[in-house]
Design an enzyme around this catalytic site. Structure first.
Site, PDB file in Angstrom:
ATOM      1  N   ILE A  36     -30.430  44.063  -6.654  1.00  0.00           N
ATOM      2  CA  ILE A  36     -29.516  45.133  -7.058  1.00  0.00           C
ATOM      3  C   ILE A  36     -30.243  46.340  -7.610  1.00  0.00           C
ATOM      4  O   ILE A  36     -29.640  47.347  -7.903  1.00  0.00           O
ATOM      5  CB  ILE A  36     -28.424  44.670  -8.060  1.00  0.00           C
ATOM      6  CG1 ILE A  36     -28.999  43.781  -9.140  1.00  0.00           C
ATOM      7  CG2 ILE A  36     -27.275  44.040  -7.356  1.00  0.00           C
ATOM      8  CD1 ILE A  36     -27.967  43.314 -10.144  1.00  0.00           C
ATOM      9  N   GLY A  37     -31.524  46.248  -7.796  1.00  0.00           N
ATOM     10  CA  GLY A  37     -32.219  47.432  -8.278  1.00  0.00           C
ATOM     11  C   GLY A  37     -33.613  47.094  -8.701  1.00  0.00           C
ATOM     12  O   GLY A  37     -34.012  45.931  -8.746  1.00  0.00           O
ATOM     13  N   GLY A  68     -36.527  48.602 -11.605  1.00  0.00           N
ATOM     14  CA  GLY A  68     -37.028  49.582 -12.560  1.00  0.00           C
ATOM     15  C   GLY A  68     -38.529  49.642 -12.414  1.00  0.00           C
ATOM     16  O   GLY A  68     -39.084  49.167 -11.422  1.00  0.00           O
ATOM     17  N   GLY A  69     -39.187  50.202 -13.414  1.00  0.00           N
ATOM     18  CA  GLY A  69     -40.627  50.363 -13.341  1.00  0.00           C
ATOM     19  C   GLY A  69     -41.351  49.043 -13.473  1.00  0.00           C
ATOM     20  O   GLY A  69     -42.381  48.809 -12.860  1.00  0.00           O
ATOM     21  N   MET A  70     -40.761  48.162 -14.263  1.00  0.00           N
ATOM     22  CA  MET A  70     -41.473  46.973 -14.667  1.00  0.00           C
ATOM     23  C   MET A  70     -41.007  45.739 -13.907  1.00  0.00           C
ATOM     24  O   MET A  70     -41.717  44.756 -13.781  1.00  0.00           O
ATOM     25  CB  MET A  70     -41.135  46.773 -16.140  1.00  0.00           C
ATOM     26  CG  MET A  70     -42.140  46.077 -16.925  1.00  0.00           C
ATOM     27  SD  MET A  70     -41.683  46.214 -18.640  1.00  0.00           S
ATOM     28  CE  MET A  70     -40.207  45.253 -18.712  1.00  0.00           C
ATOM     29  N   ALA A  71     -39.770  45.815 -13.440  1.00  0.00           N
ATOM     30  CA  ALA A  71     -39.172  44.601 -12.896  1.00  0.00           C
ATOM     31  C   ALA A  71     -38.200  44.916 -11.770  1.00  0.00           C
ATOM     32  O   ALA A  71     -37.813  46.058 -11.575  1.00  0.00           O
ATOM     33  CB  ALA A  71     -38.448  43.875 -14.008  1.00  0.00           C
ATOM     34  N   VAL A 123     -34.456  43.680 -10.205  1.00  0.00           N
ATOM     35  CA  VAL A 123     -33.260  42.974 -10.673  1.00  0.00           C
ATOM     36  C   VAL A 123     -32.489  42.389  -9.488  1.00  0.00           C
ATOM     37  O   VAL A 123     -32.283  43.070  -8.483  1.00  0.00           O
ATOM     38  CB  VAL A 123     -32.341  43.926 -11.474  1.00  0.00           C
ATOM     39  CG1 VAL A 123     -31.178  43.153 -12.075  1.00  0.00           C
ATOM     40  CG2 VAL A 123     -33.124  44.635 -12.562  1.00  0.00           C
ATOM     41  N   LYS A 180     -33.944  39.288 -13.848  1.00  0.00           N
ATOM     42  CA  LYS A 180     -34.921  40.369 -13.817  1.00  0.00           C
ATOM     43  C   LYS A 180     -36.279  39.729 -13.630  1.00  0.00           C
ATOM     44  O   LYS A 180     -36.691  38.910 -14.445  1.00  0.00           O
ATOM     45  CB  LYS A 180     -34.832  41.090 -15.162  1.00  0.00           C
ATOM     46  CG  LYS A 180     -35.514  42.383 -15.179  1.00  0.00           C
ATOM     47  CD  LYS A 180     -35.000  43.229 -16.340  1.00  0.00           C
ATOM     48  CE  LYS A 180     -34.945  44.661 -15.912  1.00  0.00           C
ATOM     49  NZ  LYS A 180     -34.378  45.536 -16.895  1.00  0.00           N
ATOM     50  N   ASP A 198     -37.006  52.167 -26.025  1.00  0.00           N
ATOM     51  CA  ASP A 198     -36.867  52.785 -24.706  1.00  0.00           C
ATOM     52  C   ASP A 198     -35.391  53.039 -24.393  1.00  0.00           C
ATOM     53  O   ASP A 198     -34.894  52.688 -23.329  1.00  0.00           O
ATOM     54  CB  ASP A 198     -37.521  51.879 -23.637  1.00  0.00           C
ATOM     55  CG  ASP A 198     -37.770  52.617 -22.329  1.00  0.00           C
ATOM     56  OD1 ASP A 198     -37.719  53.867 -22.327  1.00  0.00           O
ATOM     57  OD2 ASP A 198     -38.024  51.954 -21.316  1.00  0.00           O
TER      58      ASP A 198
HETATM   59  O1  3AM Z   1     -30.896  50.919  -9.590  1.00  0.00           O
HETATM   60  P1  3AM Z   1     -29.453  51.046 -10.001  1.00  0.00           P
HETATM   61  O2  3AM Z   1     -29.203  52.154 -10.959  1.00  0.00           O
HETATM   62  O3  3AM Z   1     -28.469  50.978  -8.882  1.00  0.00           O
HETATM   63  O4  3AM Z   1     -27.535  48.829 -12.629  1.00  0.00           O
HETATM   64  C1  3AM Z   1     -28.885  48.512 -12.818  1.00  0.00           C
HETATM   65  C2  3AM Z   1     -29.800  49.343 -11.962  1.00  0.00           C
HETATM   66  O5  3AM Z   1     -29.126  49.702 -10.820  1.00  0.00           O
HETATM   67  C3  3AM Z   1     -29.150  47.113 -12.350  1.00  0.00           C
HETATM   68  O6  3AM Z   1     -30.459  47.091 -11.885  1.00  0.00           O
HETATM   69  C4  3AM Z   1     -30.899  48.394 -11.598  1.00  0.00           C
HETATM   70  C5  3AM Z   1     -32.217  48.669 -12.328  1.00  0.00           C
HETATM   71  O7  3AM Z   1     -32.069  48.588 -13.706  1.00  0.00           O
HETATM   72  N1  3AM Z   1     -29.017  46.166 -13.440  1.00  0.00           N
HETATM   73  C6  3AM Z   1     -29.884  45.986 -14.464  1.00  0.00           C
HETATM   74  N2  3AM Z   1     -29.441  45.031 -15.298  1.00  0.00           N
HETATM   75  C7  3AM Z   1     -28.266  44.578 -14.797  1.00  0.00           C
HETATM   76  C8  3AM Z   1     -27.320  43.578 -15.202  1.00  0.00           C
HETATM   77  N3  3AM Z   1     -27.504  42.872 -16.322  1.00  0.00           N
HETATM   78  C9  3AM Z   1     -28.002  45.304 -13.602  1.00  0.00           C
HETATM   79  N4  3AM Z   1     -26.904  45.082 -12.873  1.00  0.00           N
HETATM   80  C10 3AM Z   1     -26.054  44.128 -13.316  1.00  0.00           C
HETATM   81  N5  3AM Z   1     -26.233  43.394 -14.456  1.00  0.00           N
END
Ligand code: 3AM
Length: 639
Positions: free
Chosen positions: A16-17, A19-22, A24, A39, A133
């Site tokens: 679903i996505g 970030g820099g470090m991980a 998801v 994550k 952060d």
């Molecule tokens: O990359 P986008 O913005 O689409 O919504 C969060 C983000 O989506 C999703 O993972 C991406 C990178 O942070 N995300 C993070 N934690 C989440 C969680 N606990 C999550 N989505 C659902 N539940």
């Protein structure tokens, strides 16, 4: 990764996505049959042992946070080279995406979101966890508009070297406090600075400091004054502008000193958007002061004009008042004379008939409208009524009348009464699970008076409303008191630690649950040769500790794997021995090279030939020495 199952229970469904470090993933916990977010640490970090260790420790401490505005952490684990955190799955978008989508949020919506983030921060700070952060990418918004902060404390694991390593983490620099940008000492106030920047971005749609490179942005945090949100959009209320400017002060001492302080101002600004209640520390130091000094002459001139204007206004007002007073007095005097003259003449000339039908107006105030209406109606007088709420006078009682006492009314005359409709009633609303400050201001808005009482609550975190009196839906008099019960969190009770020695893990878990305790760490952590038998525990059995605390257990390590080798021992000359023979068998396995007694017993002669079970290491040997009645009988090496 998709399709893989981690920890024997988290089935990865889709990415679903990242970030820099991980990265998801949405996953399904097959044990509890629910969706979770997993994550997974990016592979480039996995080899940095120190980093991985901190990542785990921080994630574990963040897992202790339980708050409606914090994404819950369910589990932390690793498998082969995969390090992961299992979290509550949020069906929603990040605040960053939301801002990008809407460009700019209304001040009210922005403050409402910031209030939720701030109460999450307040809760974490109370538990000595600093986020480090805070940024819109780390805030998830559910469909119901609930904001949930994620990645608590994890930033601490990211050393500055990793920040420069991974391009996308650089995004954070827009929200970094000056001390973070400088690599200085960060504390709770740094989180409040970042929240201030996020609120700035929400209300203006712009970031206060932007630049070509991370370094350029960092420098601006340190050196440049931010443009006031009010200058970007004049519709932003002063109170909101002041809160932001205080939160993003360069000097940590001039910022909000705690999340609670900032939260109080944000709650207040919702009902007094243009109020000047934000306390600015050390006003003298503010650079705007010099500007004021330059134009002081102009300012005082303006003031002079203003004062003169007001005096003029007052004067003319005074003149008008005198005229009015004169008119009113003459009217009263004329009225009085007319009345006296009229009564005088009338008493002499009135016809008998008329006297019967006319009625003299009494003081009806304080009487029931029903009685008065009936009486006046029978005299042919038309009664008009207007209702008005009154906290002190019962419904149906006359408050005022438009014809003065002593006047007469003719049969078809009119009189109008103002009748009390009783006290103004207010319907109580549902405030459960809301922050007590927010609940308080809602009660005040309803025209009621809030009073806070504290009580323990097993499920709601400290600061949330558990119940109210009166309850939702009840009607109460306007201005009356409402008791808001505020949670103090669960009552901490103590319990005795049960003795876990000799128990299996499952048995221990049950014994701990019965004593309202939880299973803590299991040692040794990484050994493969564990027996499911507890050899010691911490804290010790019988000690008194808080309910819900963890108890660590230490499992027995397996003796090394052995094969059993049977040897038959026959007596060469049985007559030489008495009926009972003392048999001692010493074994020395080659892997440990330690000599142990396998047997040292009195044994009936009739049991010979005796079978000995000799433990032999997987790929080794065991030296055996047998003594009968104290003298060496035989020695050999098995197998
Ligand atoms: O990359 P986008 O913005 O689409 O919504 C969060 C983000 O989506 C999703 O993972 C991406 C990178 O942070 N995300 C993070 N934690 C989440 C969680 N606990 C999550 N989505 C659902 N539940």
């Amino acid at each position: 990764m998709e399709g893989k199952t981690l920890g024997n229970r988290y089935e990865l469904l889709e990415k679903i996505g990242g970030g820099g470090m991980a990265i998801v993933y949405k996953a399904k916990c097959t044990l509890l049959n629910r969706f979770v977010a997993v994550k997974i640490l990016r592979p480039e970090f996995v080899n940095d042992e120190e980093f991985v260790k901190r990542f785990r420790i921080e994630a574990q401490s963040a897992a202790s946070l339980s708050h409606p505005n914090i994404v819950s952490i369910y589990d932390v684990g690793h498998e082969e080279n995969i390090h992961y955190i299992v979290m509550e799955f949020i069906d929603g978008v990040t605040l960053k995406d939301y801002i990008n989508q809407k460009k700019q949020l209304s001040w009210k919506e922005s403050v409402k979101i910031a209030v939720q983030i701030c109460s999450a921060i307040e809760h974490a700070h109370r538990n000595h966890i600093v986020h480090r952060d805070i940024k819109p990418h780390n805030i998830l918004l559910t469909e119901q508009g609930i904001a949930k902060v994620t990645d608590f404390g994890i930033a601490r694991a990211v050393s500055s070297s990793t920040i420069t390593m991974v391009g996308s983490t650089i995004g954070s620099v827009h929200y970094f406090s000056p001390e973070q940008a400088r690599g200085g000492y960060t504390d709770e106030k740094s989180d409040l600075y970042s929240l201030g920047i996020a609120l700035y971005e929400m209300v203006t749609g712009k970031l206060p400091f932007d630049g070509e490179t991370p370094v350029a942005i960092a420098l601006k945090h340190i050196q440049q004054e931010a443009q006031q949100p009010l200058e970007i959009d004049e519709n932003i209320p002063k109170g909101v502008n002041d809160i932001i400017m205080k939160a993003i002060k360069k000097d940590q001492n001039k910022r909000y000193q705690s999340a609670t302080e900032m939260l109080n101002d944000m709650h207040r600004v919702l009902s007094e958007p243009d109020g000047s209640f934000v306390i600015q520390e050390n006003q003298e130091d503010m650079p705007t002061r010099r500007v004021k000094a330059i134009s002081s002459e102009d300012l005082s001139k303006k003031d002079e004009y203003k004062i003169k204007d007001e005096e003029k206004k007052k004067e003319s007002k005074g003149d008008r008042l005198t005229v009015w007073l004169a008119v009113a007095t003459s009217a009263i005097i004329i009225g009085l004379f007319t009345y006296i003259g009229y009564s005088f003449v009338y008493n002499f000339v009135k016809p008998d008939e008329a006297t019967k039908k006319e009625i003299k107006v009494e003081d009806y105030t304080g009487k029931s409208i029903d009685t008065v209406r009936e009486k006046l109606a029978s005299a042919g007088i038309k009664v008009k009524e207007r209702e008005k709420t009154n906290d002190k006078v019962e419904k149906g009682i006359i408050l005022d009348q438009n014809v003065a006492v002593g006047n007469t009314l003719k049969p078809d005359g009119n009189i109008e009464f103002i009748v009390s409709s009783g006290p103004k009633m207010v319907k109580m609303i549902d405030l459960k699970k809301q922050d007590y400050r927010q609940a308080s201001s809602k009660v005040t808005e309803l025209g009621l008076v809030p009073r806070i009482e504290e009580e323990f609550n097993e499920t709601l975190v400290a600061g949330l409303i558990t119940r109210t009196s009166p309850e939702e839906g009840e009607e109460v008099k306007s201005g009356s008191e409402v008791v808001l019960y505020k949670s103090k969190g669960p009552e901490i009770k103590t319990t005795k630690v049960p003795d876990l020695k000799g128990k299996t893990r499952m048995e221990a878990q049950k014994a701990l649950a019965d004593a309202k305790l939880t299973l803590g760490k299991v040692f040794p952590e990484d050994s493969k040769n564990l027996t499911d038998k507890i050899v010691s525990q911490k804290p010790e059995a019988q000690s008194e500790i808080n309910e819900g605390s963890p108890v660590d257990i230490y499992l027995e390590t397996n003796t090394l794997a052995r094969k059993i080798y049977s040897v038959s021992l026959a007596l060469n000359n049985p007559d030489q021995y008495k009926d009972k023979i003392r048999v001692k068998v010493e074994v020395t396995p080659s892997d440990t090279n330690k000599t142990e007694n396998l047997k040292d017993d009195e044994i009936e002669k009739s049991r010979f030939p005796l079978t000995l079970a000799i433990p032999v290491p997987e790929n080794g040997t065991t030296s055996v020495v047998v003594y009968l009645d104290g003298s060496e009988f035989t020695r050999f090496v098995a197998p």
